[in-house]
Design a protein around this motif. Structure first.
Motif, PDB file in Angstrom:
ATOM      1  N   ASP A  44       0.918   8.475   2.711  1.00  0.00           N
ATOM      2  CA  ASP A  44       0.417   7.103   2.712  1.00  0.00           C
ATOM      3  C   ASP A  44      -0.175   6.832   4.088  1.00  0.00           C
ATOM      4  N   LEU A  45      -1.498   6.800   4.171  1.00  0.00           N
ATOM      5  CA  LEU A  45      -2.218   6.629   5.433  1.00  0.00           C
ATOM      6  C   LEU A  45      -2.433   5.135   5.669  1.00  0.00           C
ATOM      7  N   GLY A  46      -1.766   4.606   6.689  1.00  0.00           N
ATOM      8  CA  GLY A  46      -1.788   3.165   6.932  1.00  0.00           C
ATOM      9  C   GLY A  46      -0.741   2.483   6.093  1.00  0.00           C
ATOM     10  N   ALA A  47       0.492   2.965   6.198  1.00  0.00           N
ATOM     11  CA  ALA A  47       1.565   2.541   5.294  1.00  0.00           C
ATOM     12  C   ALA A  47       2.034   1.118   5.535  1.00  0.00           C
ATOM     13  N   GLY A  48       1.670   0.529   6.665  1.00  0.00           N
ATOM     14  CA  GLY A  48       2.089  -0.848   6.926  1.00  0.00           C
ATOM     15  C   GLY A  48       3.599  -0.986   6.921  1.00  0.00           C
ATOM     16  N   THR A  49       4.093  -1.965   6.179  1.00  0.00           N
ATOM     17  CA  THR A  49       5.539  -2.211   6.132  1.00  0.00           C
ATOM     18  C   THR A  49       6.232  -1.413   5.031  1.00  0.00           C
ATOM     19  N   ILE A  56       5.366   4.493  -4.590  1.00  0.00           N
ATOM     20  CA  ILE A  56       4.926   5.846  -4.900  1.00  0.00           C
ATOM     21  C   ILE A  56       6.127   6.784  -4.991  1.00  0.00           C
ATOM     22  N   ALA A  57       7.066   6.627  -4.098  1.00  0.00           N
ATOM     23  CA  ALA A  57       8.278   7.451  -4.130  1.00  0.00           C
ATOM     24  C   ALA A  57       9.041   7.250  -5.432  1.00  0.00           C
ATOM     25  N   GLY A  58       8.918   6.053  -6.016  1.00  0.00           N
ATOM     26  CA  GLY A  58       9.605   5.764  -7.267  1.00  0.00           C
ATOM     27  C   GLY A  58       9.108   6.595  -8.442  1.00  0.00           C
ATOM     28  N   TYR A  59       7.964   7.257  -8.292  1.00  0.00           N
ATOM     29  CA  TYR A  59       7.456   8.152  -9.334  1.00  0.00           C
ATOM     30  C   TYR A  59       8.061   9.555  -9.226  1.00  0.00           C
ATOM     31  N   GLY A  60       8.963   9.721  -8.276  1.00  0.00           N
ATOM     32  CA  GLY A  60       9.564  11.039  -8.075  1.00  0.00           C
ATOM     33  C   GLY A  60       8.804  11.893  -7.085  1.00  0.00           C
ATOM     34  N   CYS A  61       8.010  11.258  -6.216  1.00  0.00           N
ATOM     35  CA  CYS A  61       7.213  11.972  -5.227  1.00  0.00           C
ATOM     36  C   CYS A  61       7.933  12.015  -3.875  1.00  0.00           C
ATOM     37  N   GLU A  62       7.607  13.021  -3.104  1.00  0.00           N
ATOM     38  CA  GLU A  62       7.997  13.053  -1.697  1.00  0.00           C
ATOM     39  C   GLU A  62       6.898  12.339  -0.922  1.00  0.00           C
ATOM     40  N   VAL A  63       7.230  11.243  -0.260  1.00  0.00           N
ATOM     41  CA  VAL A  63       6.227  10.423   0.409  1.00  0.00           C
ATOM     42  C   VAL A  63       6.506  10.394   1.907  1.00  0.00           C
ATOM     43  N   ILE A  64       5.446  10.534   2.672  1.00  0.00           N
ATOM     44  CA  ILE A  64       5.484  10.336   4.120  1.00  0.00           C
ATOM     45  C   ILE A  64       4.479   9.242   4.448  1.00  0.00           C
ATOM     46  N   PHE A  86       5.969   7.590  10.377  1.00  0.00           N
ATOM     47  CA  PHE A  86       5.626   8.030  11.721  1.00  0.00           C
ATOM     48  C   PHE A  86       4.505   7.181  12.283  1.00  0.00           C
ATOM     49  N   GLN A  87       4.559   6.934  13.587  1.00  0.00           N
ATOM     50  CA  GLN A  87       3.453   6.255  14.257  1.00  0.00           C
ATOM     51  C   GLN A  87       2.397   7.300  14.590  1.00  0.00           C
ATOM     52  N   LYS A  88       1.309   7.268  13.864  1.00  0.00           N
ATOM     53  CA  LYS A  88       0.207   8.195  14.065  1.00  0.00           C
ATOM     54  C   LYS A  88      -1.109   7.482  13.774  1.00  0.00           C
ATOM     55  N   SER A  89      -2.153   7.889  14.470  1.00  0.00           N
ATOM     56  CA  SER A  89      -3.483   7.365  14.212  1.00  0.00           C
ATOM     57  C   SER A  89      -4.057   7.981  12.945  1.00  0.00           C
ATOM     58  N   GLY A  90      -4.707   7.164  12.147  1.00  0.00           N
ATOM     59  CA  GLY A  90      -5.363   7.673  10.952  1.00  0.00           C
ATOM     60  C   GLY A  90      -6.541   8.578  11.258  1.00  0.00           C
ATOM     61  N   ALA A  91      -6.999   8.568  12.503  1.00  0.00           N
ATOM     62  CA  ALA A  91      -8.121   9.409  12.911  1.00  0.00           C
ATOM     63  C   ALA A  91      -7.664  10.610  13.736  1.00  0.00           C
ATOM     64  N   VAL A 102      -3.594  12.178  -0.559  1.00  0.00           N
ATOM     65  CA  VAL A 102      -3.536  11.189   0.517  1.00  0.00           C
ATOM     66  C   VAL A 102      -3.966   9.861  -0.079  1.00  0.00           C
ATOM     67  N   PHE A 103      -3.139   8.850   0.112  1.00  0.00           N
ATOM     68  CA  PHE A 103      -3.350   7.503  -0.428  1.00  0.00           C
ATOM     69  C   PHE A 103      -3.566   6.554   0.739  1.00  0.00           C
ATOM     70  N   SER A 104      -4.481   5.600   0.582  1.00  0.00           N
ATOM     71  CA  SER A 104      -4.675   4.613   1.640  1.00  0.00           C
ATOM     72  C   SER A 104      -5.123   3.292   1.041  1.00  0.00           C
ATOM     73  N   ASN A 105      -4.486   2.218   1.458  1.00  0.00           N
ATOM     74  CA  ASN A 105      -4.848   0.884   0.982  1.00  0.00           C
ATOM     75  C   ASN A 105      -5.039  -0.056   2.165  1.00  0.00           C
TER      76      ASN A 105
END
Length: 257
Positions: A44-49, A56-64, A86-91, A102-105
């Motif tokens: 999840d790129l830009g996961a916010g809060t 997404i994890a509720g679908y049985g996925c491993e999410v970072i 993790f605190q990381k830049s999307g770029a 990779v998911f981003s909203n």
């Protein structure tokens, strides 16, 4: 004035959750486009809060989840300790183990180096992996930004408030294709978005996403600016007793060839 519309912007995570929940609530529709499958590893790129990462994890996925804001990361990690954030830049990010998707909203319009984002995403995906995202497209919140700029000019300020990256499909999809993605879906559409507070929703939006433009104003001047903005936008962005943001969104699915 420095441009705050980059990844150094300070975020009020609590204000974001309480007054701007529509951001992640609309993101649930993007999860449907993602179509997560049990056992997939998804970034999840830009996961916010963290609310969409949790879904997404509720679908049985491993999410970072990654986000450049330490305030957002801290709130997400506290709310969902079972997910790694993790605190990381999307770029500028890298993970040793590749992802299925990779998911981003509502994130990519904050980053002014789209080529670097796409390069990082491409490297992070498995062959055949998908990049699924939605963000502000060309013309997004144009009426709000024009009203804000006019109200500031009335106070003798020429602050640039048009500082997000809002591309068209014709601008963005070639960047994906040149990086090796095959774009299988893209849409640029209007979505007037109801704001939380029926009295001050548009002002809450400005304070959250364009707060930098208000810092030099006195409290009296802010009150006058807010009154002018509301008067200017009432005929276009206020109806049925509610404020709306004039959103135009860009949504796509791209596959790593």
């Amino acid at each position: 004035m420095p441009n705050p519309q980059n990844e150094t912007q300070q975020w009020n995570a609590q204000f974001y959750d309480t007054k701007h929940a529509f951001v992640f609530q609309y993101g649930e529709d993007v999860i449907n486009l993602l179509n997560p499958q049990a056992g997939e590893r998804i970034l999840d790129l830009g996961a916010g809060t963290g609310h969409l990462a949790k879904k997404i994890a509720g679908y049985g996925c491993e999410v970072i989840g990654i986000d450049n804001s330490p305030e957002m990361v801290a709130k997400a990690q506290n709310a969902y300790p079972e997910i790694a954030f993790f605190q990381k830049s999307g770029a500028d990010f890298w993970f040793a183990e590749p992802f299925d998707a990779v998911f981003s909203n509502a994130t990519l319009h904050w980053i002014h180096t789209p080529e670097k984002v796409i390069e990082c995403v491409y490297k992070a995906l498995k062959p055949g992996g998908r990049f699924v995202a939605e963000f502000g497209g060309k013309g997004n919140v144009q009426r709000i930004l024009v009203a804000l700029a006019e109200a500031l000019r009335a106070k003798g300020m020429n602050t640039d408030v048009h500082t997000n990256y809002f591309p068209s499909i014709g601008e963005y999809t070639p960047l994906l294709e040149r990086s090796g993605f095959r774009v299988t879906f893209a849409a640029h559409f209007d979505r007037d978005t109801e704001l939380d507070d029926p009295e001050n929703g548009v002002i809450d939006w400005i304070q959250m996403f364009r707060g930098f433009a208000l810092k030099e104003l006195s409290e009296t001047a802010k009150t006058e600016v807010f009154a002018q903005i509301k008067e200017s936008l009432r005929s276009t962005n206020f109806h049925d007793g509610k404020w709306f943001a004039d959103y135009k969104r860009l949504r796509f699915v791209a596959i790593k060839e």
